[in-house]
Design an enzyme around this catalytic site. Structure first.
Site, PDB file in Angstrom:
ATOM      1  N   SER A  96     -34.168  14.063  -9.359  1.00  0.00           N
ATOM      2  CA  SER A  96     -34.324  12.610  -9.245  1.00  0.00           C
ATOM      3  C   SER A  96     -33.303  12.163 -10.431  1.00  0.00           C
ATOM      4  CB  SER A  96     -35.401  12.162  -9.368  1.00  0.00           C
ATOM      5  OG  SER A  96     -35.360  10.751  -9.548  1.00  0.00           O
TER       6      SER A  96
ATOM      7  N   HIS B 234     -31.217  12.736  -5.633  1.00  0.00           N
ATOM      8  CA  HIS B 234     -32.223  11.776  -5.072  1.00  0.00           C
ATOM      9  C   HIS B 234     -31.942  10.563  -6.331  1.00  0.00           C
ATOM     10  CE1 HIS B 234     -36.086  10.522  -3.597  1.00  0.00           C
ATOM     11  NE2 HIS B 234     -36.569   9.853  -4.743  1.00  0.00           N
TER      12      HIS B 234
ATOM     13  N   ASP C 109     -33.379   6.759  -6.898  1.00  0.00           N
ATOM     14  CA  ASP C 109     -34.478   5.914  -6.932  1.00  0.00           C
ATOM     15  C   ASP C 109     -34.003   4.510  -7.205  1.00  0.00           C
ATOM     16  OD1 ASP C 109     -36.808   7.528  -6.335  1.00  0.00           O
ATOM     17  OD2 ASP C 109     -36.178   8.568  -8.333  1.00  0.00           O
TER      18      ASP C 109
ATOM     19  N   MET D 205     -34.976   0.508  -7.708  1.00  0.00           N
ATOM     20  CA  MET D 205     -36.466  -0.262  -7.726  1.00  0.00           C
ATOM     21  C   MET D 205     -35.955  -1.571  -8.027  1.00  0.00           C
ATOM     22  SD  MET D 205     -38.374   2.621 -10.247  1.00  0.00           S
ATOM     23  CE  MET D 205     -38.595   4.236  -9.993  1.00  0.00           C
TER      24      MET D 205
ATOM     25  N   HIS E 218     -33.613   6.307  -2.196  1.00  0.00           N
ATOM     26  CA  HIS E 218     -35.181   6.120  -1.971  1.00  0.00           C
ATOM     27  C   HIS E 218     -35.271   4.504  -2.523  1.00  0.00           C
ATOM     28  CE1 HIS E 218     -39.345   6.842  -3.578  1.00  0.00           C
ATOM     29  NE2 HIS E 218     -39.378   5.794  -2.524  1.00  0.00           N
TER      30      HIS E 218
ATOM     31  N   MET F 189     -37.078   1.698  -3.325  1.00  0.00           N
ATOM     32  CA  MET F 189     -38.422   1.066  -3.448  1.00  0.00           C
ATOM     33  C   MET F 189     -38.321  -0.605  -3.587  1.00  0.00           C
ATOM     34  SD  MET F 189     -39.852   4.115  -5.921  1.00  0.00           S
ATOM     35  CE  MET F 189     -37.822   4.604  -6.106  1.00  0.00           C
TER      36      MET F 189
ATOM     37  N   MET G  68     -45.184  10.145  -0.892  1.00  0.00           N
ATOM     38  CA  MET G  68     -45.273   9.708  -2.422  1.00  0.00           C
ATOM     39  C   MET G  68     -46.619  10.440  -2.797  1.00  0.00           C
ATOM     40  SD  MET G  68     -42.609   8.336  -3.520  1.00  0.00           S
ATOM     41  CE  MET G  68     -43.153   8.108  -4.926  1.00  0.00           C
TER      42      MET G  68
ATOM     43  N   GLY H 146     -40.919   7.594 -13.373  1.00  0.00           N
ATOM     44  CA  GLY H 146     -41.092   9.240 -13.455  1.00  0.00           C
ATOM     45  C   GLY H 146     -42.056   9.562 -14.170  1.00  0.00           C
TER      46      GLY H 146
ATOM     47  N   ASP I 195     -42.446  13.190  -3.129  1.00  0.00           N
ATOM     48  CA  ASP I 195     -41.961  12.822  -4.398  1.00  0.00           C
ATOM     49  C   ASP I 195     -43.030  12.507  -5.203  1.00  0.00           C
ATOM     50  OD1 ASP I 195     -40.274  11.543  -6.275  1.00  0.00           O
ATOM     51  OD2 ASP I 195     -39.464   9.781  -4.753  1.00  0.00           O
ATOM     52  N   GLY I 196     -42.984  13.042  -6.570  1.00  0.00           N
ATOM     53  CA  GLY I 196     -44.000  12.370  -7.479  1.00  0.00           C
ATOM     54  C   GLY I 196     -44.791  13.588  -8.232  1.00  0.00           C
TER      55      GLY I 196
HETATM   56  C1  DX5 Z   1     -41.156   7.558  -8.639  1.00  0.00           C
HETATM   57  C2  DX5 Z   1     -39.795   8.014  -8.063  1.00  0.00           C
HETATM   58  C3  DX5 Z   1     -39.491   9.377  -8.149  1.00  0.00           C
HETATM   59  C4  DX5 Z   1     -39.608   9.782  -9.717  1.00  0.00           C
HETATM   60  C5  DX5 Z   1     -40.272  11.026  -9.686  1.00  0.00           C
HETATM   61  O1  DX5 Z   1     -41.434   6.145  -8.229  1.00  0.00           O
HETATM   62  O2  DX5 Z   1     -39.751   7.563  -6.584  1.00  0.00           O
HETATM   63  O3  DX5 Z   1     -38.593   9.938  -7.424  1.00  0.00           O
HETATM   64  O4  DX5 Z   1     -38.055   9.831  -9.899  1.00  0.00           O
HETATM   65  O5  DX5 Z   1     -40.169  11.556 -11.079  1.00  0.00           O
HETATM   66  P1  DX5 Z   1     -41.236  12.964 -11.340  1.00  0.00           P
HETATM   67  O6  DX5 Z   1     -40.580  14.147 -10.672  1.00  0.00           O
HETATM   68  O7  DX5 Z   1     -40.893  12.569 -12.771  1.00  0.00           O
HETATM   69  O8  DX5 Z   1     -42.713  12.418 -11.046  1.00  0.00           O
HETATM   70 ZN    ZN Z   2     -38.127   8.871  -5.347  1.00  0.00          ZN
END
Ligand code: DX5
Ligand code: ZN
Length: 216
Positions: A7, A32, A34, A36, A65, A67, A136, A143, A174-175
């Protein structure tokens, strides 16, 4: 065959090219990305402009992804920017089936993501309309959070739902993915593992990726 998607949320933003090269050298399968919006999740990350630069670099397919509330407003932008997979949250749209067909119509693979508290049942009436289910295992937005074990059970429930319907789709997790948490995820039927802090914080990213792949 387990696939690994580092990610970019945990990458060095001033050295994005170097962070992408690191993922390629380590043997990753996807990047990946993200997105947001500060609304669906409390945090704000990056958008379609930076994705265009990342996808244009051409190192690995980009897995976006989203969000984002009402993601249907942005699907076309992310497809045009070069995303290969576009994943929307089931909780973020009241027209999930329409959003998934919109993604496929633009030539991308369609993903649907579920927050930890969302039931896998919400996938039942879109079986066949998605290429990837994203489970998730943390509440999305940041992260480096700790994996929620209850959410891991959902992976197996989705795998069984897909099998009994005779439908093919990837299950991405993921997570909080790390070498110590990923074994249970793979055992439940996960086939794509997203890792942010564990990948970019690793002293040996190639060994990390190999370690995850060896679980499959
Ligand atoms: C969280 C994201 C993840 C994030 C994961 O909302 O969707 O993709 O980057 O981070 P880690 O692997 O550190 O949990
Ligand atoms: Zn993600």
């Amino acid at each position: 065959m387990i696939k690994v998607a580092p990610s970019l949320l945990s990458a060095d933003f001033l050295e994005l090219r170097r962070s992408i090269d690191l993922a390629v050298k380590a043997g990753a399968d996807y990047l990946h990305y993200d997105v947001m919006d500060g609304n669906f999740v409390p945090n704000i990350s990056f958008g379609q402009g930076i994705l265009k630069a990342v996808a244009g670099y051409g190192a690995l397919p980009v897995d976006a992804h989203l969000m984002v509330d009402r993601p249907e407003r942005y699907i076309e932008d992310f497809a045009k920017a070069g995303a290969r997979i576009i994943t929307v949250h089931a909780e973020a749209t009241c027209h999930l089936q329409r959003a998934l067909s919109q993604i496929r119509a633009l030539g991308c693979l369609a993903g649907v993501s579920l927050n930890p508290a969302t039931s896998p049942e919400c996938l039942r009436y879109v079986l066949g309309d998605f290429d990837l289910a994203l489970v998730m295992t943390v509440n999305p937005g940041f992260g480096g959070q700790k994996m929620l074990p209850r959410a891991v059970e959902k992976i197996g429930e989705i795998r069984r739902m897909l099998e009994s319907a005779g439908v093919q789709a990837m299950i991405q997790v993921d997570g909080g993915v790390s070498l110590s948490t990923a074994g249970a995820m793979v055992a439940q039927g996960a086939d794509v593992l997203v890792a942010g802090s564990a990948f970019y914080g690793s002293d040996d990213p190639a060994a990390f990726v190999q370690g995850l792949k060896a679980l499959g």
